[in-house]
Motif scaffolding. Structure first.
Motif, PDB file in Angstrom:
ATOM      1  N   ARG A   1      13.095  -7.245   7.764  1.00 46.09           N
ATOM      2  CA  ARG A   1      12.848  -8.608   8.016  1.00 46.09           C
ATOM      3  C   ARG A   1      13.306  -9.518   6.677  1.00 46.09           C
ATOM      4  O   ARG A   1      12.990 -10.613   6.788  1.00 46.09           O
ATOM      5  CB  ARG A   1      11.218  -8.591   7.821  1.00 46.09           C
ATOM      6  CG  ARG A   1      10.721  -8.275   6.635  1.00 46.09           C
ATOM      7  CD  ARG A   1       8.944  -8.664   6.734  1.00 46.09           C
ATOM      8  NE  ARG A   1       8.487  -8.505   5.465  1.00 46.09           N
ATOM      9  CZ  ARG A   1       7.846  -7.129   5.112  1.00 46.09           C
ATOM     10  NH1 ARG A   1       7.854  -6.296   6.116  1.00 46.09           N
ATOM     11  NH2 ARG A   1       7.034  -7.113   4.110  1.00 46.09           N
ATOM     12  N   GLY A   2      14.109  -8.952   5.969  1.00 49.17           N
ATOM     13  CA  GLY A   2      14.906  -9.608   5.037  1.00 49.17           C
ATOM     14  C   GLY A   2      14.219  -9.770   3.753  1.00 49.17           C
ATOM     15  O   GLY A   2      14.747 -10.344   2.684  1.00 49.17           O
ATOM     16  N   ALA A   3      13.206  -8.975   3.764  1.00 46.95           N
ATOM     17  CA  ALA A   3      12.411  -9.040   2.562  1.00 46.95           C
ATOM     18  C   ALA A   3      12.803  -7.977   1.286  1.00 46.95           C
ATOM     19  O   ALA A   3      12.018  -6.815   1.068  1.00 46.95           O
ATOM     20  CB  ALA A   3      10.933  -8.844   2.645  1.00 46.95           C
ATOM     21  N   VAL A   4      14.109  -7.982   0.848  1.00 47.07           N
ATOM     22  CA  VAL A   4      14.646  -6.799   0.284  1.00 47.07           C
ATOM     23  C   VAL A   4      13.859  -6.450  -1.304  1.00 47.07           C
ATOM     24  O   VAL A   4      13.544  -5.251  -1.597  1.00 47.07           O
ATOM     25  CB  VAL A   4      16.182  -6.883  -0.070  1.00 47.07           C
ATOM     26  CG1 VAL A   4      16.816  -5.956  -0.886  1.00 47.07           C
ATOM     27  CG2 VAL A   4      16.633  -7.099   1.353  1.00 47.07           C
ATOM     28  N   ASP A   5      13.260  -7.611  -1.726  1.00 42.16           N
ATOM     29  CA  ASP A   5      12.792  -7.311  -3.183  1.00 42.16           C
ATOM     30  C   ASP A   5      11.266  -6.620  -2.830  1.00 42.16           C
ATOM     31  O   ASP A   5      10.919  -5.939  -3.639  1.00 42.16           O
ATOM     32  CB  ASP A   5      12.140  -8.788  -3.624  1.00 42.16           C
ATOM     33  CG  ASP A   5      13.435  -9.382  -4.381  1.00 42.16           C
ATOM     34  OD1 ASP A   5      14.499  -8.584  -4.526  1.00 42.16           O
ATOM     35  OD2 ASP A   5      13.636 -10.489  -4.561  1.00 42.16           O
ATOM     36  N   GLU A   6      10.812  -6.859  -1.508  1.00 35.56           N
ATOM     37  CA  GLU A   6       9.539  -6.288  -1.302  1.00 35.56           C
ATOM     38  C   GLU A   6      10.116  -4.602  -1.219  1.00 35.56           C
ATOM     39  O   GLU A   6       9.051  -3.700  -1.682  1.00 35.56           O
ATOM     40  CB  GLU A   6       8.950  -6.706  -0.264  1.00 35.56           C
ATOM     41  CG  GLU A   6       7.924  -5.803   0.328  1.00 35.56           C
ATOM     42  CD  GLU A   6       6.403  -5.644  -0.499  1.00 35.56           C
ATOM     43  OE1 GLU A   6       5.621  -4.910  -0.451  1.00 35.56           O
ATOM     44  OE2 GLU A   6       6.405  -6.477  -1.494  1.00 35.56           O
ATOM     45  N   ALA A   7      11.040  -4.321  -0.595  1.00 35.62           N
ATOM     46  CA  ALA A   7      11.391  -2.975  -0.584  1.00 35.62           C
ATOM     47  C   ALA A   7      11.586  -2.394  -1.820  1.00 35.62           C
ATOM     48  O   ALA A   7      11.234  -1.077  -2.197  1.00 35.62           O
ATOM     49  CB  ALA A   7      12.671  -2.844   0.443  1.00 35.62           C
ATOM     50  N   PHE A   8      12.618  -3.134  -2.654  1.00 35.22           N
ATOM     51  CA  PHE A   8      12.634  -2.345  -4.086  1.00 35.22           C
ATOM     52  C   PHE A   8      11.369  -2.226  -5.181  1.00 35.22           C
ATOM     53  O   PHE A   8      11.057  -1.298  -5.505  1.00 35.22           O
ATOM     54  CB  PHE A   8      13.591  -3.326  -4.991  1.00 35.22           C
ATOM     55  CG  PHE A   8      14.964  -3.612  -4.345  1.00 35.22           C
ATOM     56  CD1 PHE A   8      15.443  -2.677  -3.569  1.00 35.22           C
ATOM     57  CD2 PHE A   8      15.787  -4.676  -4.610  1.00 35.22           C
ATOM     58  CE1 PHE A   8      16.679  -2.581  -3.116  1.00 35.22           C
ATOM     59  CE2 PHE A   8      16.867  -4.661  -4.217  1.00 35.22           C
ATOM     60  CZ  PHE A   8      17.632  -3.822  -3.276  1.00 35.22           C
ATOM     61  N   ARG A   9      10.222  -3.177  -4.630  1.00 37.12           N
ATOM     62  CA  ARG A   9       8.938  -3.083  -5.443  1.00 37.12           C
ATOM     63  C   ARG A   9       8.383  -1.732  -4.838  1.00 37.12           C
ATOM     64  O   ARG A   9       7.890  -1.102  -5.576  1.00 37.12           O
ATOM     65  CB  ARG A   9       7.973  -4.265  -4.826  1.00 37.12           C
ATOM     66  CG  ARG A   9       6.873  -4.189  -5.731  1.00 37.12           C
ATOM     67  CD  ARG A   9       5.722  -5.037  -5.246  1.00 37.12           C
ATOM     68  NE  ARG A   9       5.526  -4.763  -3.720  1.00 37.12           N
ATOM     69  CZ  ARG A   9       4.533  -4.082  -3.606  1.00 37.12           C
ATOM     70  NH1 ARG A   9       3.839  -3.455  -4.306  1.00 37.12           N
ATOM     71  NH2 ARG A   9       4.235  -4.063  -1.855  1.00 37.12           N
ATOM     72  N   LEU A  10       8.467  -1.505  -3.564  1.00 36.20           N
ATOM     73  CA  LEU A  10       7.922  -0.036  -3.103  1.00 36.20           C
ATOM     74  C   LEU A  10       8.669   1.025  -3.550  1.00 36.20           C
ATOM     75  O   LEU A  10       8.019   1.945  -4.059  1.00 36.20           O
ATOM     76  CB  LEU A  10       7.923  -0.330  -1.525  1.00 36.20           C
ATOM     77  CG  LEU A  10       7.192  -1.244  -0.809  1.00 36.20           C
ATOM     78  CD1 LEU A  10       7.402  -1.350   0.715  1.00 36.20           C
ATOM     79  CD2 LEU A  10       5.491  -1.086  -0.884  1.00 36.20           C
ATOM     80  N   ILE A  11       9.691   0.804  -3.750  1.00 27.44           N
ATOM     81  CA  ILE A  11      10.771   1.937  -4.443  1.00 27.44           C
ATOM     82  C   ILE A  11      10.043   2.312  -5.755  1.00 27.44           C
ATOM     83  O   ILE A  11      10.044   3.291  -6.102  1.00 27.44           O
ATOM     84  CB  ILE A  11      12.176   1.770  -4.236  1.00 27.44           C
ATOM     85  CG1 ILE A  11      12.360   1.812  -2.573  1.00 27.44           C
ATOM     86  CG2 ILE A  11      12.745   2.577  -4.986  1.00 27.44           C
ATOM     87  CD1 ILE A  11      13.959   1.505  -2.613  1.00 27.44           C
ATOM     88  N   ASP A  12      10.097   1.021  -6.431  1.00 26.34           N
ATOM     89  CA  ASP A  12       9.764   1.107  -8.033  1.00 26.34           C
ATOM     90  C   ASP A  12       8.262   1.911  -7.990  1.00 26.34           C
ATOM     91  O   ASP A  12       8.080   2.603  -9.087  1.00 26.34           O
ATOM     92  CB  ASP A  12       9.639  -0.387  -8.280  1.00 26.34           C
ATOM     93  CG  ASP A  12      10.996  -0.921  -9.014  1.00 26.34           C
ATOM     94  OD1 ASP A  12      11.864   0.072  -8.546  1.00 26.34           O
ATOM     95  OD2 ASP A  12      10.957  -1.949  -9.058  1.00 26.34           O
ATOM     96  N   GLU A  13       7.212   1.458  -6.956  1.00 27.68           N
ATOM     97  CA  GLU A  13       6.158   2.061  -6.985  1.00 27.68           C
ATOM     98  C   GLU A  13       6.238   3.611  -7.166  1.00 27.68           C
ATOM     99  O   GLU A  13       5.405   4.213  -7.695  1.00 27.68           O
ATOM    100  CB  GLU A  13       5.192   1.529  -6.219  1.00 27.68           C
ATOM    101  CG  GLU A  13       4.682   0.032  -6.549  1.00 27.68           C
ATOM    102  CD  GLU A  13       3.703  -0.530  -5.549  1.00 27.68           C
ATOM    103  OE1 GLU A  13       3.537   0.159  -4.409  1.00 27.68           O
ATOM    104  OE2 GLU A  13       3.223  -1.638  -5.652  1.00 27.68           O
TER     105      GLU A  13
END
Length: 259
Positions: A81-93
């Motif tokens: 959905r284009g929310a790449v920063d959200e994806a990176f946050r999940l990976i960081d978690e």
């Protein structure tokens, strides 16, 4: 990332499924869940996929072993959905959780090393512990005194499942046997390390399941191995996700070019 991002040769659902050892229904479910970009449709309404969908599926399947199904799905939905920063946050978690697990393992190993002298064969419970005649244990007061804590703390640990003393049938007093003393010492070391009771409880369960400290060494080696394997799986997942981001970004490059 919708249909406008699809490119490359057309793939039937069965092609995409067989290429990854899945059923066609699984592929349709992944699309419906937002894990894959929306499929194109033929004039007759049949789904068509592309190499981009294949890349998305590879990324998802590579993310699952390191991050778990739920987090991997959330990462892919965010990307699509284009929310790449959200994806990176999940990976960081996920990485933060792995780091926390490593710290917990080190704390357990440190606590066990501190316990080794007192738990060595023939050492006994120590002169400070008052042995209950004929019962083979110690009362709450002497144990609390040796640990430097209040009896109320031991009662709190009991409610949290960290220690499981029995009751003396004559007096009703709590009696802590050798395993209880071991668990209390381990809990004390971990509390000193800043760990919460809910974090300590599952570790105490592992000690009990292993039958003591010595058999737990094998469990700790296995724990080390599992954490290392998880770290490598995260790297594999990151590589496949990067490949997918590059493929999707190449299709969408015109949209981000400066004017």
């Amino acid at each position: 990332m919708g249909r406008n991002l699809q490119n490359g040769d057309r793939l039937r659902p069965v092609d995409l499924a067989r290429g990854h050892g899945l059923s066609t229904q699984a592929v349709r479910n992944y699309e419906a869940a937002g894990i894959l970009p929306a499929a194109g449709r033929t004039p007759h309404g049949y789904r068509t996929y592309t190499s981009l969908h294949a890349s998305a599926l590879r990324a998802f399947l590579a993310l699952v072993p390191g991050h778990g199904h739920r987090t991997a799905a959330s990462i892919m939905r965010a990307v699509n959905r284009g929310a790449v920063d959200e994806a990176f946050r999940l990976i960081d978690e996920s990485h933060a959780q792995l780091l926390d697990d490593r710290r917990t393992l080190r704390a357990v190993e440190s606590a066990l090393r501190d316990l080794e002298p007192t738990m060595a064969p023939g050492h006994g419970a120590g002169p400070e512990l008052a042995v209950v005649p004929g019962a083979g244990g110690t009362f709450i007061g002497p144990l609390a005194g040796q640990l430097g804590i209040r009896p109320a703390t031991l009662r709190k640990w009991e409610r949290a499942g960290l220690v499981r003393p029995r009751r003396d049938p004559r007096t009703g007093y709590r009696v802590y046997d050798e395993a209880d003393v071991r668990d209390a010492r381990l809990a004390h070391q971990l509390r000193r390390g800043g760990y919460l009771l809910e974090q300590i409880a599952p570790l105490i369960v592992q000690v009990r399941a292993a039958g003591g400290l010595e058999p737990l060494e094998a469990a700790l080696r296995d724990w080390h191995g599992r954490l290392s394997a998880r770290g490598r799986r995260m790297l594999t997942g990151a590589a496949e996700l990067e490949a997918y981001l590059r493929a999707a970004g190449g299709v969408n490059q015109a949209a981000v070019q400066p004017t």
